[in-house]
Design an enzyme around this catalytic site. Structure first.
Site, PDB file in Angstrom:
ATOM      1  N   GLU A 146       7.614  39.495  -8.549  1.00 59.77           N
ATOM      2  CA  GLU A 146       6.295  39.316  -9.152  1.00 59.77           C
ATOM      3  C   GLU A 146       5.691  40.689  -9.453  1.00 59.77           C
ATOM      4  OE1 GLU A 146       3.673  36.522  -7.021  1.00 59.77           O
ATOM      5  OE2 GLU A 146       2.148  38.095  -7.074  1.00 59.77           O
ATOM      6  N   ARG A 166       0.812  -1.220   0.000  1.00 59.16           N
ATOM      7  CA  ARG A 166       0.000   0.000   0.000  1.00 59.16           C
ATOM      8  C   ARG A 166       0.851   1.278   0.000  1.00 59.16           C
ATOM      9  NH1 ARG A 166      -3.697   0.077  -2.287  1.00 59.16           N
ATOM     10  NH2 ARG A 166      -2.885   1.987  -3.151  1.00 59.16           N
ATOM     11  N   LYS A 221       7.249  38.456  -3.786  1.00 60.97           N
ATOM     12  CA  LYS A 221       5.861  38.343  -4.190  1.00 60.97           C
ATOM     13  C   LYS A 221       5.072  39.594  -3.775  1.00 60.97           C
ATOM     14  CE  LYS A 221       4.458  34.405  -4.980  1.00 60.97           C
ATOM     15  NZ  LYS A 221       3.883  33.048  -5.087  1.00 60.97           N
ATOM     16  N   LYS A 265       3.878  24.845  -4.440  1.00 58.96           N
ATOM     17  CA  LYS A 265       2.576  24.313  -4.026  1.00 58.96           C
ATOM     18  C   LYS A 265       2.604  22.779  -4.060  1.00 58.96           C
ATOM     19  CE  LYS A 265      -0.002  28.438  -5.316  1.00 58.96           C
ATOM     20  NZ  LYS A 265      -1.038  29.067  -6.180  1.00 58.96           N
ATOM     21  N   ASP A 293       2.153  38.064 -13.228  1.00 57.02           N
ATOM     22  CA  ASP A 293       1.104  37.327 -12.523  1.00 57.02           C
ATOM     23  C   ASP A 293      -0.280  37.652 -13.064  1.00 57.02           C
ATOM     24  OD1 ASP A 293       0.170  35.580 -10.486  1.00 57.02           O
ATOM     25  OD2 ASP A 293      -0.488  37.339  -9.350  1.00 57.02           O
TER      26      ASP A 293
END
Lengths: 292, 292, 292, 292, 292, 292
Positions: free
Chosen positions: D201, D104, D171, D139, D222
């Site tokens: 960004e 598994r 960012k 992410k 972005d």
């Protein structure tokens, strides 16, 4: 008797976390299912037999870790105190679930450590009034050495070395490897750090002479009769610390505490002390989080 | 009796490394000083009392870890075998220093595990011919649970749950928290994963009825006399597994193994089994690395 | 639905520390360079899609660990609550740098756990009014099992076993190894701890009969049509718990929730639930440490 | 496409041990009960859908760790290879029990990593012939970053930074904290180690100008339309690397791969790639340990 | 000079716990024997030579961990401050035993880190007024890299990459492996993550030309004379960052800080900075726990 | 000189894994990009200055761990051997990438340990022919104590205690806490384990008398002139081991090695020994995996 070395709290907590994980695994499925999350309670840990208490800090740590500090744990007696059957050892108050989840691990530790302290106190009592001290050995339960040695000290005994690195003890197998008592002692005197005493195990009076002549600081008299021990003590004349060991029990221990014997080591303190019967009794449960 | 669950070798090795570190610390100063680095030897581990052997893998791991695999460890008897005083349990051959360094930790483990297996076998023998099985409890030594449960299985007993997460056992404190046996069982049936049976501890025949009526899969009869146990068995009529517990000893155990009792749990298997007397005897030392 | 087992906070923190280390490594070089050390701020975590919230504790732990407790984290909604796009899930206030450093790890966790809870709620809703329950499987993401199972419970589902040790589930490969369904069930009944139910996977009605006759407590009906499942339920007549599994999706799940079916397990809850779109929005930055 | 960074085998093994522990806990009680200890077998891992394979090393490590090296694991296809439904990915031979115990966890890893590689290959295929490269983001699933980034590279994508310490990416929140794009870039140029490029960004063409003028090495555009991206590319004239990001999917990705765009980053590669359906099929079981 | 990257407090504490364990082992037997458990005291850490202070947080952590937060530690000077012989660096107040137990580890850290900061400040001072910056290398003491790099920044230097993963530095052995400077740079440009600059070590002006033509972002001029460095700077004309390295000492460093040189790296900052002489002086001891 | 305590290979490997992780992080991005995966090579580690070699095992472990045992490491000289500039210390052969990845950590260790051994040998040489021994202190680099103490032994010195638990050394602060030399010695004699000698630091001849009269086994004469040391030796007349310490350097050490002095401890052996200049030279690179 020596001062109990304080237990390193970081190390104790690390061990307690591992021991709790062993019991709790992925969660206490019974308590989660049956006890309401906000329910609070009060409980006591109670002795069911007379004993010397040891391990309060370890037990407290179990409740503290499981409850993340939300439980109040109050010892009714400190390590070294004597309790009788029915006496309260500690009281716990706060959220109910962590009391029940921590219970078994806390009792498993406390029962064994009280057992060690109580057994030690019996041996210490048996030689009261003599010049000898009761000391432990390395025959401890793997993982519990620091706690068991603490319990020995709490019970009135003294601690032998804590491991293979903080004392030189040349045993029969080392003597065989070196080719004789004198040779083994000489090697150790040359090679070991100067802060460690050199102790050697002997089984005859001839070996005792060799050990002392070679400059041993301490000699362990292994499996001798009380009479031979007495002769050994007279023969060494204080030139080395004398430790007696080997099959000594509560009935015979006093006969070994003859003049000139400094230490009597007893493996049974840590490998055979029976666990003390203890119980956690829930006194009150409530629906809120106050413990009242 | 159940199949001994095999011990996870990664987990065992991890524990053994920690246990050895506890004893060895910064190094075995006696052996380093007294034994020549290239010296080799042969030794045997020998029983000094009759026992059922358990813990061979743990003992072997001690020598393997300390010697980094350079020692040859041969078990003379497998876990579950019986030996008498003087019988050889295992032989070790290779570099001498790691034999001496690993000795104490290996013996500390083996002596305790043989003790558990031997004590279990006594209880199993005492109820031979009945339908009941001897099972252990969670009253194990912190850190040693997997090994002690293995020793119980090796001794012919069966294992109860391994922790708080692989079985539902509603005890008196849980019943008090829930407000009654029936309510507690109902909560557990609703909330616990469906793969777990629901077991509940009862102290009276009335509670037994409540438990069975609420759908408990198993009932633990706590601290009852053999007569009450017999009545309980008759009353439940096979609708639930019956476990008997509480102060049962070797003298009384058979009287509890009445028809209808499935399990008898004995905490003493793991909290009070005396350690078995074992010794490592050095048979031969040599100056080279061959062990001959 | 079962009670969500509370997440062990020690274990959660241990995982969070490791997950943060994976992202932060030797330090957040952007934030260190660009954000002033004493700068404070306020931020919100906001949903960008409708979802059931799960994972609040895990997200909070990320900010708590990075900031060493200096950030204030306030959940606007508890685990299990539903939010719509634009709704606030939590607010964070305090030193600015740790907010930015913890952001990605916190969102990575929260987005995935909300996804699991939300997907579970869809399945639970689809069978509303029937007697069946939705359960998860072991097809979880390695390292996230406890959190994903928590999210399933939060979403209204029930948890199957948590691992290989807290439930017996005999699958096709085990049956093949044992040589048949009956033999496999018998072995498990003899060997497994008595606290665990015996469940076995079957693919035909004949195997179902064998399983029930051999005393299985639960039977997993694998890859059957709804019609065959209905026949199986009628055939077993309540003698065993019935679980249905295999390729069931949101369109078909209700057709399987026939009378007599207790559990429907869905691997997709944990292996295919899409992550929910979430964002951390900085609302205010200040030059001092008050967040105002 | 970049060279897949080889996975650190010590780190991989450490993770695999933890992931196996999560599933196995105190032991695989089903396999222990049902499978004979000496039974051997042969199995294959088979794809049930077309995919790019990734994660062979991780899957192999699962079987290797559980079996302590006694299982033979042979990959039928290397990482990066394509298989169709029904194709064999790997074959395993040896003791039966560890095959079933490791199954598994191995499949859970392999299915997710094949999913990432397969999704990446779709995006890479969609922009074939352009100058742009597909890159991943942070992410990723907590705990799986190195493996998921490896799967991206195996699928033909390139890796963005591995964490917060091996790249500067300013960012929107950092820009807000610094008070503007130019100020943020200037701070980073002064403070960050010289071995790291400065990426920022931007959301408008004006910010792009500020970024380039301030000396940014790379600019992340972005959430712009393809048309604005094209204008940005023309405007920056190669003075900075250009990365496009934000809500790009398989349908729109090619429209963003305009001249002058160097990188297109896609969070969905690691947060939403569906797991591939895989199965372990037991082909043969035997009573001895040879697998034949 | 770059902003000192803040030290991860979780990681620092983890290291400090390990370093203390190295010194304390099973307990501070001297302090336990000689100091009364309730005795309190006040002490100061004092410089015995002029230095730049670095490592205050690490020293504080030692006292905090040993005392479990019961000691009050007050820095008299922050990291980066200069002290003269006799100046107080910090004051500690509270229980006496943990002061004595933590002393050696705290001083061992502080003395070495002050040494690194002080040596760095000497190099930084030596090139004052030029455009070049002093940077460290990876020639750090194993286990102390983050702290030593922090000390370099505190001393006014800049940090080169922190490890093998956050910067590309192609050294002579890599060039030999690739078959030439241009080929090595090209491989790195294609394969390395886009957030990392490409730096290459060269030993001749011809190699410098190859490096710049191949698009290296930075060039390390190894073991060149100041004259050759000046020529290299003129030749590269700002097309790449220039770093100078190799056998540079305090006497020669300024001669290398010619126009066009951006960085001068000095291994000796971390491998040869002498430890600063520091001492912990006990100022007062008392019998109670107040420190007064 | 004492026998170098063998380094625990499990502990060494554990440390080496951590030290390598500190340098390698998420991977050696330069080597991965520039060196072909199947490329092999041969390299040598070469001394660039005369030194006593120490740390061969630690260096070998670095290459072994990174290469997972695929590199062949051959020491050209054993720990304790002397080499001159240009001499080869070890040769490494096999896959090229792990040679380059392990290089820096291996050299960082080896250079520092050779430095300690070399410095120790200088001190040992300076007192050749006298009865005194050179010993180290606890002024070691955190994390490196075992290796540094090994290097001291390799260089001909002896090891003082390894930590706070394997020796009693009452320092000035302890004396102040106890209220006098005699009181401090008495407390230690009563409380410390009997296997440890009692050593006490004194600063005057009066304190020396008190120490000897109280039964100290060893006395540390702190910061005395050679003349006072000589008088102290005469005064104690062999009743205690005498250790001299405090600001002793290579120029003055022989003047302290007067008759009756047993030990001279030198902190500089481990806190100020300069690192030895070493280099790893690549001798040959090939395209296949043979190293030829």
């Amino acid at each position: 008797m020596n001062t109990p070395r304080s237990i390193n709290p970081n190390a104790l907590r690390h061990l307690v976390v591992a021991w709790l994980a062993e019991d709790i695994g992925r969660g206490d499925v019974t308590t989660t299912s049956v006890v309401a999350a906000r329910q609070s309670g009060r409980a006591r840990i109670e002795a069911r037999a007379s004993c010397i208490v040891a391990g309060i800090e370890a037990a407290a740590a179990c409740f503290e870790v499981v409850s993340e500090g939300t439980l109040e744990f109050k010892a009714a007696v400190a390590d070294g105190g004597r309790v009788e059957a029915g006496d309260v050892i500690a009281r716990i108050k706060g959220p109910l679930a962590p009391i029940l989840t921590a219970e078994r691990t806390a009792l498993n530790l406390l029962a064994r450590l009280c057992g060690v302290a109580t057994e030690t106190a019996r041996y210490v009592g048996a030689i009261e009034g003599t010049d000898a001290r009761i000391v432990d050995t390395r025959k401890t339960t793997p993982g519990l050495r620091a706690l068991q040695k603490h319990a020995v000290a709490v019970g009135g005994g003294s601690n032998h070395r804590f491991g293979l690195d903080d004392g030189v003890l040349i045993k029969d197998n080392h003597v065989m490897a070196a080719g004789g008592v004198a040779e083994a002692v000489n090697r150790a005197r040359t090679s070991a750090p100067h802060g460690l005493r050199i102790e050697v195990e002997v089984t005859t009076l001839e070996e005792l002479d060799q050990a002392v002549d070679a400059g041993a600081d301490a000699v362990l008299l292994d499996n001798m009769t009380p009479e031979t021990v007495a002769e050994a003590a007279s023969r060494s004349g204080g030139r080395a610390l004398l430790e007696v060991s080997g099959g000594i029990n509560l009935d015979t221990v006093r006969s070994y505490a003859v003049r000139g014997v400094d230490l009597i080591s007893v493996g049974a303190l840590t490998h055979s002390a029976p666990a003390i019967d203890l119980a956690l009794e829930l006194e009150h449960v409530a629906r809120d989080g106050t413990g009242e």
